[in-house]
Design an enzyme around this catalytic site. Sequence first.
Site, PDB file in Angstrom:
ATOM      1  N   ASP A 119      37.044  26.794  45.110  1.00  0.00           N
ATOM      2  CA  ASP A 119      37.327  27.982  45.556  1.00  0.00           C
ATOM      3  C   ASP A 119      35.931  28.700  45.873  1.00  0.00           C
ATOM      4  O   ASP A 119      35.132  28.504  44.919  1.00  0.00           O
ATOM      5  CB  ASP A 119      38.154  28.943  44.271  1.00  0.00           C
ATOM      6  CG  ASP A 119      38.633  30.137  44.792  1.00  0.00           C
ATOM      7  OD1 ASP A 119      39.525  30.255  45.687  1.00  0.00           O
ATOM      8  OD2 ASP A 119      37.920  31.275  44.473  1.00  0.00           O
TER       9      ASP A 119
ATOM     10  N   GLU B 124      34.422  32.850  46.797  1.00  0.00           N
ATOM     11  CA  GLU B 124      34.444  34.093  47.130  1.00  0.00           C
ATOM     12  C   GLU B 124      33.344  34.534  48.058  1.00  0.00           C
ATOM     13  O   GLU B 124      32.317  34.073  47.912  1.00  0.00           O
ATOM     14  CB  GLU B 124      34.200  35.076  45.903  1.00  0.00           C
ATOM     15  CG  GLU B 124      35.442  34.900  44.591  1.00  0.00           C
ATOM     16  CD  GLU B 124      36.650  35.050  45.148  1.00  0.00           C
ATOM     17  OE1 GLU B 124      36.827  36.023  45.779  1.00  0.00           O
ATOM     18  OE2 GLU B 124      37.706  34.419  44.649  1.00  0.00           O
TER      19      GLU B 124
ATOM     20  N   HIS C 152      40.537  36.377  41.565  1.00  0.00           N
ATOM     21  CA  HIS C 152      39.610  36.587  42.405  1.00  0.00           C
ATOM     22  C   HIS C 152      38.124  36.480  41.920  1.00  0.00           C
ATOM     23  O   HIS C 152      37.003  36.919  42.597  1.00  0.00           O
ATOM     24  CB  HIS C 152      39.813  37.983  43.243  1.00  0.00           C
ATOM     25  CG  HIS C 152      41.165  38.193  43.586  1.00  0.00           C
ATOM     26  ND1 HIS C 152      41.714  37.199  44.435  1.00  0.00           N
ATOM     27  CD2 HIS C 152      41.941  39.195  43.215  1.00  0.00           C
ATOM     28  CE1 HIS C 152      43.061  37.653  44.583  1.00  0.00           C
ATOM     29  NE2 HIS C 152      43.156  38.969  43.711  1.00  0.00           N
TER      30      HIS C 152
ATOM     31  N   ASP D 269      39.886  31.105  39.471  1.00  0.00           N
ATOM     32  CA  ASP D 269      40.802  30.552  40.572  1.00  0.00           C
ATOM     33  C   ASP D 269      40.730  29.106  40.581  1.00  0.00           C
ATOM     34  O   ASP D 269      41.701  28.505  40.854  1.00  0.00           O
ATOM     35  CB  ASP D 269      40.561  31.493  41.694  1.00  0.00           C
ATOM     36  CG  ASP D 269      40.979  32.709  41.953  1.00  0.00           C
ATOM     37  OD1 ASP D 269      41.764  33.287  40.935  1.00  0.00           O
ATOM     38  OD2 ASP D 269      40.927  33.632  42.941  1.00  0.00           O
TER      39      ASP D 269
END
Length: 221
Positions: free
Chosen positions: A23, A25, A182, A187
């Site tokens: 994941d 960001e 988030h 996540d």
Amino acid sequence: MSQENTQHTLKSRFRGFFPVVVDVETAGFNAGTDALLEICAVTLTMDEEGWLKPATTLHFHITPFEGAVIHQEALDFNGIKDPFSPLRGAVTEEEALKEIYKVIRKEQKAEGCSRAIMVAHNANFDHSFVMAASERANLKRIPFHPFATFDTAALSGLAWGQTVLAKACEAAGIPFNNKEAHSALYDTERTAELFCEIVNKWKKLGGWPVAALQTDEEIES
């Protein structure tokens, strides 16, 4: 090793692929121009009975690359107030990816797999940012398949009729805290649990190992 034990390996279960849950960001949606700000990767392993489970977690905050575009609305969404703050303990894209790739290659080799494959929720997004960062860092030995992925959004839609990560986790019986969402670390860990639950559920239902194909003689008899 028995036929059943042979099938209880990552190599056999995923056609030679080594699944790694990822994941990211970011500071926007464009992998070519917008900053990668955080990345987490969780490798997977399979026990002797064929149950899939998380193995190693690698997590890094990333310094925006030179000239990167940073959209304020993206920062508001992921809660990263200042991407340049020294308190983040951020490293460069190159440093983070080199360390992640080193661990992936080591565990991939130990599992006898030929290549890693990215597992992610709405996987095209994460895959595009990782590949763009790898290109900027001029990394040549990228373990991930260049385009194939396992998308848990699609798999969750099939398994539980849910495509949003939080709702899919809820349907799968996996606790999900929206206040912690988030964050790449949070996540990724939930996505790893979700993917393992989908694969293991399919096994519980009798979908794996796949029964041997019938011979022509058996079909005609």
